[in-house]
Design an enzyme around this catalytic site. Structure first.
Site, PDB file in Angstrom:
ATOM      1  N   HIS A 182       0.951  -1.288   0.063  1.00  9.25           N
ATOM      2  CA  HIS A 182      -0.059   0.023   0.041  1.00  9.25           C
ATOM      3  C   HIS A 182       0.916   1.191   0.078  1.00  9.25           C
ATOM      4  O   HIS A 182       2.001   1.199   0.348  1.00  9.25           O
ATOM      5  CB  HIS A 182      -1.029  -0.024   1.265  1.00  9.25           C
ATOM      6  CG  HIS A 182      -2.027  -0.835   0.991  1.00  9.25           C
ATOM      7  ND1 HIS A 182      -3.239  -0.618   0.306  1.00  9.25           N
ATOM      8  CD2 HIS A 182      -2.489  -1.902   1.663  1.00  9.25           C
ATOM      9  CE1 HIS A 182      -3.992  -1.795   0.278  1.00  9.25           C
ATOM     10  NE2 HIS A 182      -3.610  -2.376   1.101  1.00  9.25           N
ATOM     11  N   LYS A 627     -13.249   5.506   7.035  1.00 10.29           N
ATOM     12  CA  LYS A 627     -13.098   6.703   6.342  1.00 10.29           C
ATOM     13  C   LYS A 627     -15.027   7.042   6.141  1.00 10.29           C
ATOM     14  O   LYS A 627     -15.172   8.225   5.803  1.00 10.29           O
ATOM     15  CB  LYS A 627     -12.841   6.291   4.985  1.00 10.29           C
ATOM     16  CG  LYS A 627     -12.608   7.378   4.209  1.00 10.29           C
ATOM     17  CD  LYS A 627     -11.697   7.285   2.961  1.00 10.29           C
ATOM     18  CE  LYS A 627     -12.004   8.350   1.754  1.00 10.29           C
ATOM     19  NZ  LYS A 627     -13.241   8.011   0.912  1.00 10.29           N
TER      20      LYS A 627
END
EC number: 4.1.1.31
Length: 982
Positions: A182, A627
């Site tokens: 990532h 999120k």
């Protein structure tokens, strides 16, 4: 870079201190919550010594390489930062900022590198100190440490769990860390290699040494630190998928290939009824339950750089590294096993294996083990050549046929082990041989299982094109797949699964997307045939929202030849397990219903039973749910989803395997893995656990072999404890907590989500604030990953990936993803309560305090939040807020953040009745040491961002390339200082 009364030279560059620093506080800086500071302060001297030593080395290197002026500049900044942290005088803080603003030319880069490398070196020293403490505990005869395998086994036995039950669980268990690439891994492999050398030198310094030996080691240390200083910290080009594959493989060479067999060996010895004696046979290899997984090369979700070629490369490179290890170990065994039949007997099976090896040298006529190993080496080399197309390591001296399967190799090694044990040879090469035997059972010929992952909307488009291009050739009627409702889609897909005829045609030129998806699946089929089925086992469906999202993957597997055609017998291991990934809050809420519908389909249930051994995996996304809904709502939704999934699977007699998409930061499910596993709802582990290891956390946990061994031990120990501890009492207690406290949690979750979304999604201009007040744009320009930071171009929060979202908040020291909304939620519950809540505020406060002390789920949540709040710094965050040009927007957003931060701190103090980390003063002290070295990096980052953006506005680009490079250096340093920040 350390204050120490025996400097290496006249250099007085001191960049570490042990001082009480008021006001600003912090959080654990490594995955183990810093074992070094869990102990009493009088045992911290070895750590202090190592940090001082490394600091002195770095100071000498800087003075030699950069000169006295640069050295003095850095030292002045350091002293100012330390003085502020010591006394808390705002004048020192202002002076520090002013001095940072005066930096020009190449000085910002030198300052960023100096403070960054000191933090890197501190991390090395802390990791080494953890290893030292564990060894000291063992030498002192102390009881087993919490989280260790020994503690887990002893605890289970005390609760009436016998060895047979533990072995039975292990025979069906799956514990699999999954490495992912990532865009938060900011360290280069070159620097990590130097880190390992420095750590090794620190270990050597602990021996009893002569003055000359100590001098040589100190020179070697300075040499390694000089290498670090003279090695480029940043990449000039963005990482490719091939680079990410190689980076991950470096951890196998340094850690996994050697450490995982040792973890098995430790556990086998703990389960052995009798102490292992030199000439008694070692415990047989355990059934493989701890294995490694990877997304690198197979994770296509949002990464256009991953395709069939990268999957093929990942599988090939994994096999290459594995066979290099096998060949090296077999060669070493050949050197060690020199037993002669003139002196000792050997089993007939061993003699037959030696005769079949093809070595007819008269010099080894009486050395059957060596002759057998020469044959094994030759067969391994032939296998490697067959599978990889390369000649690896030393050429075999005799011709041989390749092994068909890892089992055949394991059988040959077992012959050697049995003969040694039967003829007084058990102590000879015990560790190497048993380690190799265990490695073969774990790693096979594939090394690690590579998952496939793709977004459901891509599968949807691919199926739509396949149907459209087939026209009315599908049972005489055309299918407009995108126009169908969910029920019609399910019906069409089930019909396709029942038909043997293909949907795709080799004579049709499909779109690039469709051709690529089919090619990946065909590459997976080829990889499984080549390296074994374990090479690729799962196909993960991101953004799973409906039942058809899962059926689409089965249809595509049928097209690629991965699953048996209709009418043929489904064999064990047939096809890839379709794994839903529930990421958003609504998806988590729908997840149990979707899985019930999935398992109720007869054709799916048959596949789960026959191909998957009555096991079905479900992945939960921590970062996207955070999120989407904020910290509390994400955690509560995940918890509820897990409980509901347990009920769904239990009712259908299917084993549930949870795959936790956790990151390093608390907002992404980070924190202590051990505590997180133990805090899972009863029944959710049951010997089955997969979890992602991402970003900076990979190097924090696995760069050092001993630290990596400890972390793997934590995962196994927590899985055993969570799975085998008496469940009736745990389930009863959990049910009582849910019945009593679920209304309060739901009330607070709803309020927290409203507060969070009110800021992030409903505040006009919030996206502008975020892109201005964090280094997100600069992070996107940093060459730290092959995957783009956003799904689409533009400045929209919805399109931003959850990982750089959290990373950006960590860089500006707000850590918003790990606490925002909690204060308002707790305060509202105390003031108004939920339906059925205690009537008085005092009673509601007592309830929340009871939850904080007695309910593992809520206690862990608060503990993680406390660490994040301790790490955050509103004073520094205010400097980032000043980067927002619109004053009204700045005051509105940062004002809301500041108010919620204060509210959350107040509510946490109210529930815990103490200050942040007051129950762990050692941890707080260690963090305070770091802040004097992170603060200058933050202030420098703010100043450089101002310059960079101003230059971009003037010229459309930055004429001085040193400025963006210095920004990237500060990103690296802050990430090193915070460690679990991705």
């Amino acid at each position: 870079m350390a204050a120490y009364n025996a400097p290496v030279s006249n250099c007085q560059f001191r960049l570490t201190h042990i001082l009480p620093i008021p006001q600003r506080q912090g959080a654990p800086t490594d995955p183990f919550q810093m074992n070094a500071i869990r102990q009493q302060s009088d045992s911290a001297e070895p750590l202090r010594h190592d940090i001082r030593l490394l600091g002195r080395c770095l100071g000498e290197v800087i003075q030699a390489c950069e000169g006295k002026r640069v050295y003095d500049t850095i030292e002045t900044l350091r002293r100012t930062a330390v003085r502020f942290r010591r006394a808390g005088d705002p004048a020192d803080d202002k002076l520090l900022q002013a001095r940072v603003k005066q930096l020009r030319g190449n000085d910002p880069n030198s300052v960023a590198r100096a403070f960054s490398y000191f933090l890197h070196l501190s991390n090395i020293a802390e990791d080494r100190d953890q290893n030292r403490r564990q060894r000291d505990r063992a030498l002192a005869g102390a009881g087993p440490e919490r989280g260790s395998l020994r503690q887990a086994i002893e605890s289970l036995k005390a609760q009436g769990v016998n060895n047979a039950r533990i072995r039975r669980l292990l025979s069906e268990a799956c514990v699999m860390p999954v490495l992912t690439a990532h865009p938060t891994e900011v360290q280069r492999k070159s620097t990590l290699d130097v880190h390992r050398e420095i750590s090794s030198l620190l270990v050597q310094r602990e021996r009893e040494l002569t003055a000359d030996e100590l001098s040589e080691l100190d020179l070697a240390l300075i040499g390694q630190v000089a290498t670090l200083w003279q090695t480029r910290m940043l990449r000039y080009t963005r990482l490719t998928v091939a680079d990410e594959i190689e980076n991950a493989l470096s951890y196998y060479r340094s850690t996994f290939l050697n450490v995982i067999p040792r973890v098995y060996g430790d556990l086998a010895r703990l389960l052995n009824r009798e102490p292992v004696k030199p000439f008694t046979p070692p415990p047989p290899p355990l059934e493989p339950f701890l294995r490694m997984g990877s997304w690198i090369g197979g994770d296509r979700d949002g990464n256009p750089n991953v395709d069939a070629a990268t999957l093929e490369r990942a599988l090939l490179r994994q096999a290459t590294v594995l066979f290099e290890h096998y060949l090296q170990e077999v060669h070493a065994l050949g050197a060690e096993l020199s037993a002669s039949t003139l002196l000792i007997e050997a089993d007939p099976a061993l003699l037959a294996l030696a005769d079949a090896g093809g070595d007819d040298s008269p010099h080894r006529r009486d050395e059957p083990y060596r002759r057998a190993l020469i044959g094994i080496y030759a067969r391994l080399a032939a296998t490697a050549r067959h599978l990889t197309g390369q000649e690896l390591a030393r050429r075999a001296t005799v011709p041989a046929a390749p092994y068909d399967t890892p089992d055949a190799l394991a059988a040959d090694l077992a012959v050697i082990a049995a003969s040694l044990s039967a003829h007084h040879g058990a102590p000879i090469a015990r560790l190497r041989l048993s380690g190799l035997q265990q490695a073969v059972t774990v790693f096979g010929f594939h090394l690690a299982t590579v998952d496939l992952r793709q977004s459901s909307d891509v599968h949807e488009r691919v199926l739509a094109e396949l149907f459209a291009r087939a026209g009315d050739g599908i049972d005489g009627q055309a299918v407009d797949y995108l126009a169908l409702d969910e029920a019609a889609r399910v019906a069409v897909l089930r019909r396709e699964l029942a038909h043997a005829r293909p949907l795709a045609s080799p004579w049709i030129a499909y779109s690039e997307e469709t051709a690529s998806e089919l090619a990946v699946l065909r590459a997976a089929a080829a990889g499984r045939a080549r390296y074994g089925r374990q090479a690729v086992l799962q196909s993960i469906v991101s953004h799973t929202e409906t039942l058809s999202d899962l059926l689409e993957v089965l249809v595509l597997q049928k097209e690629a030849g991965l699953i048996a055609p209709p009418g043929e017998t489904i064999a064990p291991g047939d096809g890839l397990m379709v794994v839903p990934l529930f990421e958003t809050i609504p998806d988590l809420q729908r997840g149990p219903e979707i899985m019930a519908a999935w398992l109720d389909l007869p054709e799916v249930r048959q596949r789960v039973r026959l191909a998957q051994g009555d096991t079905q995996e479900v992945m939960l996304g921590y970062s996207d749910s955070n999120k989407d809904g904020g910290f509390l709502t994400s955690n509560w939704s995940l918890y509820q989803a897990e409980r509901a999934l347990v009920d769904v699977f239990s009712a259908r007699s299917v084993r549930l395997r949870m795959f936790h998409g956790r990151g390093g930061s608390v907002g992404r499910g980070g924190g202590s893995s051990y505590d997180a596993i133990l805090a899972q709802p009863p029944g959710t582990v049951a010997g089955q656990l997969r979890l992602t290891e991402q970003g900076e956390v990979i190097q924090s946990k696995y760069k050092d072999a001993e630290v990596g061994r400890w972390h793997l031990e934590l995962l196994v120990a927590a899985t055993l404890e969570s799975s085998l501890a008496p469940q009736a009492a745990a389930t009863s207690a959990e049910d009582a907590h849910m019945q009593q406290h679920a209304p309060a949690m739901s009330f607070m979750s709803e309020l927290a989500q409203r507060t969070y979304r009110g800021l992030v999604y409903d505040t006009p201009g919030f996206a502008d604030y975020f892109f201005a007040a964090t280094p997100i744009s600069e992070i996107a320009g940093l060459n730290i990953g092959s995957r783009p930071a956003s799904r689409k171009k533009g400045q929209h929060i919805e399109d931003l990936r959850a990982i750089p979202w959290g990373f950006s908040w960590a860089q500006c020291r707000l850590m918003l993803t790990g606490w925002y909304g909690m204060g308002s939620a707790i305060e509202a519950y105390l003031e108004t309560g939920a339906q059925g809540a205690p009537r008085s505020r005092r009673a509601r406060l007592a309830q929340l305090r009871e939850m904080a002390s007695d309910w593992p789920a809520f206690r862990t949540l608060l503990s993680n939040m406390e660490m994040v709040l301790a790490k955050s710094d509103l004073a520094i965050a205010a400097g980032y807020a000043q980067l927002v040009p619109r004053r009204g927007l700045r005051e509105r957003v940062f004002g809301a953040i500041t108010a919620e931060h204060g509210r959350t701190l107040a509510m946490l103090r109210l529930l815990t009745r103490r200050e942040l980390l007051a129950d762990n003063p050692g941890l707080m002290a260690s963090l305070r040491e770091r802040f004097a070295y992170i603060d200058p990096l933050n202030y420098l980052q703010i100043e450089l961002i101002k310059r960079h953006r101003a230059a971009q506005r003037r010229a459309g680009d930055d004429a001085d390339i040193r400025v963006p490079r210095a920004i990237h250096l500060t990103i690296n340093g802050i990430a090193a200082g915070l460690r679990n920040s991705d």
